[in-house]
Design a protein around this motif. Structure first.
Motif, PDB file in Angstrom:
ATOM      1  N   PHE A 251     -13.509  66.570  -0.722  1.00 39.78           N
ATOM      2  CA  PHE A 251     -13.487  65.593   0.372  1.00 39.78           C
ATOM      3  C   PHE A 251     -12.833  64.287  -0.066  1.00 39.78           C
ATOM      4  O   PHE A 251     -13.085  63.776  -1.151  1.00 39.78           O
ATOM      5  CB  PHE A 251     -14.903  65.294   0.869  1.00 39.78           C
ATOM      6  N   PRO A 253     -11.926  60.430   2.201  1.00 42.62           N
ATOM      7  CA  PRO A 253     -12.326  59.824   3.479  1.00 42.62           C
ATOM      8  C   PRO A 253     -11.539  60.346   4.672  1.00 42.62           C
ATOM      9  O   PRO A 253     -12.113  60.639   5.720  1.00 42.62           O
ATOM     10  CB  PRO A 253     -12.073  58.327   3.243  1.00 42.62           C
ATOM     11  N   SER A 254     -10.222  60.485   4.517  1.00 42.17           N
ATOM     12  CA  SER A 254      -9.396  60.957   5.636  1.00 42.17           C
ATOM     13  C   SER A 254      -9.641  62.433   5.929  1.00 42.17           C
ATOM     14  O   SER A 254      -9.643  62.857   7.090  1.00 42.17           O
ATOM     15  CB  SER A 254      -7.910  60.716   5.336  1.00 42.17           C
ATOM     16  N   PHE A 256     -12.485  64.072   5.299  1.00 43.95           N
ATOM     17  CA  PHE A 256     -13.814  64.199   5.880  1.00 43.95           C
ATOM     18  C   PHE A 256     -13.792  63.805   7.355  1.00 43.95           C
ATOM     19  O   PHE A 256     -14.474  64.413   8.175  1.00 43.95           O
ATOM     20  CB  PHE A 256     -14.820  63.342   5.112  1.00 43.95           C
ATOM     21  N   ARG A 257     -13.010  62.780   7.685  1.00 47.47           N
ATOM     22  CA  ARG A 257     -12.838  62.398   9.092  1.00 47.47           C
ATOM     23  C   ARG A 257     -12.278  63.561   9.896  1.00 47.47           C
ATOM     24  O   ARG A 257     -12.780  63.887  10.983  1.00 47.47           O
ATOM     25  CB  ARG A 257     -11.916  61.186   9.174  1.00 47.47           C
ATOM     26  N   LEU A 260     -14.953  66.315  10.327  1.00 51.84           N
ATOM     27  CA  LEU A 260     -15.949  65.960  11.339  1.00 51.84           C
ATOM     28  C   LEU A 260     -15.399  66.158  12.747  1.00 51.84           C
ATOM     29  O   LEU A 260     -16.090  66.706  13.624  1.00 51.84           O
ATOM     30  CB  LEU A 260     -16.390  64.501  11.159  1.00 51.84           C
ATOM     31  N   ALA A 285     -17.304  60.874  15.320  1.00 55.78           N
ATOM     32  CA  ALA A 285     -17.067  61.166  13.905  1.00 55.78           C
ATOM     33  C   ALA A 285     -17.217  59.912  13.059  1.00 55.78           C
ATOM     34  O   ALA A 285     -17.774  59.952  11.947  1.00 55.78           O
ATOM     35  CB  ALA A 285     -15.671  61.764  13.732  1.00 55.78           C
ATOM     36  N   PHE A 286     -16.743  58.783  13.575  1.00 59.70           N
ATOM     37  CA  PHE A 286     -16.868  57.508  12.858  1.00 59.70           C
ATOM     38  C   PHE A 286     -18.337  57.174  12.596  1.00 59.70           C
ATOM     39  O   PHE A 286     -18.717  56.797  11.478  1.00 59.70           O
ATOM     40  CB  PHE A 286     -16.201  56.397  13.670  1.00 59.70           C
ATOM     41  N   HIS A 289     -19.781  59.567  10.012  1.00 59.35           N
ATOM     42  CA  HIS A 289     -19.187  59.272   8.701  1.00 59.35           C
ATOM     43  C   HIS A 289     -19.856  58.057   8.065  1.00 59.35           C
ATOM     44  O   HIS A 289     -20.182  58.059   6.866  1.00 59.35           O
ATOM     45  CB  HIS A 289     -17.683  59.017   8.881  1.00 59.35           C
ATOM     46  N   ASP A 296     -17.579  54.652   2.090  1.00 58.56           N
ATOM     47  CA  ASP A 296     -16.183  54.916   2.449  1.00 58.56           C
ATOM     48  C   ASP A 296     -15.589  53.855   3.372  1.00 58.56           C
ATOM     49  O   ASP A 296     -14.366  53.712   3.442  1.00 58.56           O
ATOM     50  CB  ASP A 296     -16.057  56.285   3.143  1.00 58.56           C
ATOM     51  N   PHE A 302     -10.020  55.301   4.495  1.00 57.13           N
ATOM     52  CA  PHE A 302     -10.900  55.382   5.667  1.00 57.13           C
ATOM     53  C   PHE A 302     -10.339  54.546   6.809  1.00 57.13           C
ATOM     54  O   PHE A 302     -10.194  55.021   7.947  1.00 57.13           O
ATOM     55  CB  PHE A 302     -12.294  54.884   5.273  1.00 57.13           C
ATOM     56  N   TYR A 306      -8.724  56.324  10.348  1.00 57.25           N
ATOM     57  CA  TYR A 306      -9.291  56.126  11.683  1.00 57.25           C
ATOM     58  C   TYR A 306      -8.380  55.262  12.551  1.00 57.25           C
ATOM     59  O   TYR A 306      -8.227  55.512  13.756  1.00 57.25           O
ATOM     60  CB  TYR A 306     -10.681  55.491  11.581  1.00 57.25           C
TER      61      TYR A 306
END
Length: 421
Positions: A251, A253-254, A256-257, A260, A285-286, A289, A296, A302, A306
Motif C-alpha cells: 500500500f 497512500p494513492s 490505498f485511495r 478504497l 474513501a477520504f 482513509h 497519511d 495523499f 485526492y
C-alpha cells in the motif's frame, strides 16, 4: 448536481474534516504511535517486524522502513537494560545492509551481510533515536527470520517474490528499472534523471502506484477471466487481479485511495446502485482513509492523489469544452480530464514543490496509453520469461526498444519550461 453534492453527508463531512485538518484545527496522531518502556533518547536498539516496503531516502545513504516494534534496549541509570515496545517506528537502514541482496548495487554481495527488509521480516537494529525527526537511525542491522505464522509465511513468500522479480528486472537493464517502478513501486533501478524528467513533464503520477495501475491490473485480470471462464466470472477474476497487485506492490497512500474507491464501488454494484456518484465515493474513501491511516493525510502522495481525482470528477466536463473546437470527442475528453487534474493540483504543486508543469496536460494524454501498453507487454514478457527462461534476453531487447521510445517523448515534454515560484 452541486447542490445535491453539498447536501450529501459524505461530501459535507469530508469537506469539514479536510478543512479542519489542513487549517491546523484538527491534529491527527499516528494510528499506532511508537511507545517504549525506555526513554527514547536512551534507546540503543529496537526489534520488530517490518510492515512496509523499503524506500531509499533523498540522501541515498539509508532505506526507510516501518517497524512494528515489540522490544527495545538502551541505558537506564548507567546500565544496559532491555524493555518492551509497541507501535510503529520509522527506521533508517544503512544502504549496505539492504543493497547487499540487490543485484548491480554498490554493496551487492559485500561482506557487511545483507538483510531482507520486506514486510513480515523480523529485524533487530542498533543505533540511535532522533527526537527531531522521530526516526531511528540504525548503525547495525541483524535479521531474525520472519514471523512464524501462516500470515508470516505468506509475507516471506512475497518478500522472496519481490527479490527475485527485482533480479529479473535488473537483467533487462534500463527498461527493467521502469517495469520495477511501475509494478512494485521500487525506483532503485531507474535510470539517473528519469524520475526528474517525469516530474518536469508533469508525469510524476505515472510512476506513483495509483488508480491507473489498479485499473490496469483489474482490467487485465478481468479480461483474462472472461476469455477463460466466461463473462460472469470477469468480476471475480478482476477482483483477484486487484488483490494480487496490492499484495505484491504494497500500500501507498494513492494506491490505498484507489483500493478504497474500488471496494465502495463494488459494494454499490452489489447493492443494485447502478449509477453511484463517484465524487461521493471519493469523499467516503477520504473519511475511511483518515480513520485507518491518519498519518497519511500530511503526505504529498495523499494530497495530490485526492486532489487530482477530485479535480477530474468536478471539472473535467468544464475543461473539456475549450478542446472541442479542434479535437474530437474522445481526445477532448482525455485532454479535459488531464487539464482538470493538473489545474486542481497546481496550487498544491506550488505549495509543496514550488513548481508546476503545464506540459503535463498534453503529456498525460500521450504517455499514459504508452505506459499502459508497456505494462501489458512487460507482464506478458515476465510470464513467458519465467516459463521459458531463455526468452528473457530477447524480451529484454524488445522492452528496451519500447523504453527508449517512451523516454524520448517524456524528455521532449520535460524541456518545456515549468512555472516556478
Amino acid at each position: 448536481m452541486v447542490t445535491f453534492r453539498l447536501r450529501n453527508p459524505f461530501v459535507l463531512s469530508a469537506a469539514v474534516v479536510a478543512a479542519l485538518i489542513y487549517c491546523g484545527s484538527l491534529k491527527l496522531s499516528p494510528s499506532q504511535p511508537f511507545m517504549s518502556s525506555i526513554r527514547e533518547s536512551d534507546l540503543t536498539g529496537v526489534e520488530g517486524s517490518v510492515c512496509s516496503n523499503p524506500v531509499m531516502i533523498s540522501s541515498g545513504k539509508y532505506y526507510s522502513v516501518k517497524l512494528r516494534t515489540f522490544s527495545c534496549s538502551g541505558y537506564c541509570g548507567g546500565s544496559s537494560v532491555t524493555g518492551s515496545a509497541s507501535g510503529i517506528l520509522t527506521v533508517f537502514l544503512p544502504d549496505e545492509y539492504v543493497e547487499n541482496l540487490y543485484p548491480g548495487k554498490l554493496y551487492s554481495d559485500s561482506d557487511s551481510g545483507g538483510v531482507l527488509a520486506e514486510a513480515g521480516e523480523i529485524l533487530f537494529v542498533k543505533g540511535r533515536f532522533s527526537d527531531s525527526r522521530r526516526v531511528f537511525y540504525a548503525a547495525e542491522v541483524f535479521a531474525h527470520g520472519h514471523e512464524k505464522s501462516f500470515a508470516g509465511h505468506i509475507k516471506h513468500f512475497r518478500a522472496l517474490c519481490r527479490l527475485n522479480f527485482r533480479r529479473l528486472m535488473y537483467s533487462w537493464g534500463k527498461a527493467g528499472g521502469l517495469v520495477l517502478s511501475l509494478l512494485s513501486g521500487s525506483r532503485d533501478f531507474l535510470e539517473d534523471g528519469i524520475a526528474e524528467a517525469f516530474m518536469l513533464a508533469g508525469l510524476s503520477h505515472v510512476l506513483a502506484l495509483s488508480g491507473m495501475h489498479l485499473s490496469f491490473f483489474s482490467g487485465i485480470a478481468g479480461f483474462t477471466g472472461k476469455l477463460i471462464l466466461g463473462k460472469r466470472f470477469s468480476f471475480f477474476s478482476g477482483t483477484a487481479g486487484t488483490v494480487f497487485f496490492i499484495w505484491f506492490a504494497g500500500f501507498s497512500p494513492s494506491l490505498f485511495r484507489a483500493f478504497l474507491c474500488f471496494l465502495i464501488l463494488a459494494a454499490c454494484n452489489f447493492s443494485s446502485c447502478r449509477e453511484p456518484d463517484m465524487f461521493c465515493i471519493l469523499c467516503c474513501a477520504f473519511l475511511i482513509h483518515v480513520c485507518i491511516f491518519p498519518e497519511d493525510v500530511y503526505s504529498a502522495a495523499f494530497i495530490l492523489s485526492y486532489g487530482a481525482l477530485a479535480g477530474i470528477l468536478l471539472f473535467s466536463d468544464f475543461c473539456r469544452k475549450p478542446f472541442m473546437a479542434f479535437a474530437g470527442e474522445k481526445l477532448s475528453s482525455s485532454l479535459g480530464a488531464s487539464a482538470a487534474a493538473q489545474s486542481a493540483t497546481a496550487p498544491l504543486s506550488f505549495l509543496l514543490f514550488k513548481t508546476f508543469s503545464p506540459a503535463g496536460i498534453a503529456a498525460s494524454v500521450i504517455v499514459s496509453p504508452l505506459i499502459s501498453f508497456f505494462m501489458t507487454f512487460s507482464l506478458f514478457s515476465v510470464v513467458l520469461s519465467l516459463a521459458v527462461p531463455f526468452l528473457s534476453s530477447w524480451f529484454g531487447i524488445i522492452m528496451n526498444g519500447l523504453y527508449y521510445g517512451i523516454v524520448l517523448i517524456v524528455k521532449f515534454f520535460a524541456i518545456i519550461p515549468c512555472v516556478r515560484l
